[in-house]
Scaffold this motif. Structure first.
Motif, PDB file in Angstrom:
ATOM      1  N   THR A  65       0.851  -1.189   0.000  1.00 41.95           N
ATOM      2  CA  THR A  65       0.000   0.000   0.000  1.00 41.95           C
ATOM      3  C   THR A  65       0.886   1.238   0.000  1.00 41.95           C
ATOM      4  OG1 THR A  65      -1.710  -1.188   1.203  1.00 41.95           O
ATOM      5  CG2 THR A  65      -1.815   1.220   1.246  1.00 41.95           C
ATOM      6  N   LEU A  66       0.654   2.140  -0.953  1.00 37.19           N
ATOM      7  CA  LEU A  66       1.423   3.384  -1.042  1.00 37.19           C
ATOM      8  C   LEU A  66       0.696   4.542  -0.369  1.00 37.19           C
ATOM      9  CD1 LEU A  66       2.661   3.092  -4.740  1.00 37.19           C
ATOM     10  CD2 LEU A  66       3.820   2.352  -2.649  1.00 37.19           C
ATOM     11  N   THR A  67      -0.614   4.644  -0.615  1.00 35.54           N
ATOM     12  CA  THR A  67      -1.461   5.635   0.048  1.00 35.54           C
ATOM     13  C   THR A  67      -2.773   4.931   0.387  1.00 35.54           C
ATOM     14  OG1 THR A  67      -2.641   6.453  -1.897  1.00 35.54           O
ATOM     15  CG2 THR A  67      -0.486   7.462  -1.429  1.00 35.54           C
ATOM     16  N   ASP A  68      -3.752   5.661   0.913  1.00 41.45           N
ATOM     17  CA  ASP A  68      -5.022   5.018   1.233  1.00 41.45           C
ATOM     18  C   ASP A  68      -5.773   4.556  -0.013  1.00 41.45           C
ATOM     19  OD1 ASP A  68      -5.460   7.693   0.528  1.00 41.45           O
ATOM     20  OD2 ASP A  68      -7.283   7.838   1.740  1.00 41.45           O
ATOM     21  N   LYS A  69      -5.410   5.049  -1.193  1.00 37.56           N
ATOM     22  CA  LYS A  69      -6.104   4.663  -2.426  1.00 37.56           C
ATOM     23  C   LYS A  69      -5.202   3.960  -3.453  1.00 37.56           C
ATOM     24  CE  LYS A  69      -9.960   7.775  -2.489  1.00 37.56           C
ATOM     25  NZ  LYS A  69     -11.077   6.878  -2.464  1.00 37.56           N
ATOM     26  N   VAL A  70      -3.893   4.044  -3.315  1.00 38.77           N
ATOM     27  CA  VAL A  70      -2.972   3.528  -4.332  1.00 38.77           C
ATOM     28  C   VAL A  70      -2.095   2.423  -3.755  1.00 38.77           C
ATOM     29  CG1 VAL A  70      -1.097   4.153  -5.915  1.00 38.77           C
ATOM     30  CG2 VAL A  70      -2.939   5.778  -5.472  1.00 38.77           C
ATOM     31  N   SER A  71      -1.933   1.352  -4.541  1.00 37.19           N
ATOM     32  CA  SER A  71      -1.016   0.279  -4.162  1.00 37.19           C
ATOM     33  C   SER A  71      -0.149  -0.094  -5.361  1.00 37.19           C
ATOM     34  CB  SER A  71      -1.775  -0.953  -3.658  1.00 37.19           C
ATOM     35  OG  SER A  71      -2.452  -1.581  -4.721  1.00 37.19           O
TER      36      SER A  71
END
Length: 166
Positions: free
Chosen positions: A96-102
């Motif tokens: 997981t990179l951010t709450d929306k992007v992986s």
């Protein structure tokens, strides 16, 4: 050869899927379309042995499943860019990179492509980086990148898929 390749991939997958199916999350995805850096490639015709241009297909429908929380065993089947059915099994490592992007990478084996120095029959190694964006808490859009790798993979391909968490 195709049936043997699918059978071999199914046998390999069976060793991983049963324990993985107990995982708390199953993601089901649909391969939709692929973009290529060129419209065709030169290939040897399997019937005549003659070198000819093959148009690459953009419509590459298929399905896949990933068994695991963020990373896990991945199996799939799709109609590939050269018009054959491909089956694959591998392991997807996802972060997981951010709450929306992986970001993820899937490593495994895949069938349905031309023979080359790294294949066994029509079964080849698979290494596919990808990233996904959450549309909501159960749906993601995934972009899968198949990089160029000499004669092994002669065309950069970007595949788009949609995923649903169970």
């Amino acid at each position: 050869m195709f049936v043997k390749s699918i059978a071999a991939i199914a046998i390999v997958a069976s060793f991983f899927v049963t324990p993985a199916a107990r995982a708390s999350e199953i993601v089901v995805g649909a391969h939709v379309v692929s973009l290529h850096e060129t419209s065709g490639i030169m290939r040897y015709d399997s019937n005549t042995g003659a070198l000819k241009e093959t148009k690459l297909r953009s419509w590459t429908p298929g399905v896949y499943a990933k068994f695991g929380d963020s990373s896990g065993v991945t199996i799939g089947l799709y109609k590939n860019s050269i018009g054959r059915v491909s089956a694959y099994v591998g392991y997807t490592f996802e972060a997981t990179l951010t709450d929306k992007v992986s970001a993820a990478v899937t490593a495994g084996i895949i069938s349905g492509y031309d023979k080359h120095e790294y294949s066994v029959g029509d079964v080849s190694p698979l290494l596919a980086p990808s990233f996904s964006v959450a549309l909501d808490n159960k749906t993601r859009l995934r972009t899968i990148i198949i990089p160029r790798a000499g004669e092994f993979n002669r065309v950069l391909t970007i595949n788009f898929a949609i995923e649903f968490k169970r």
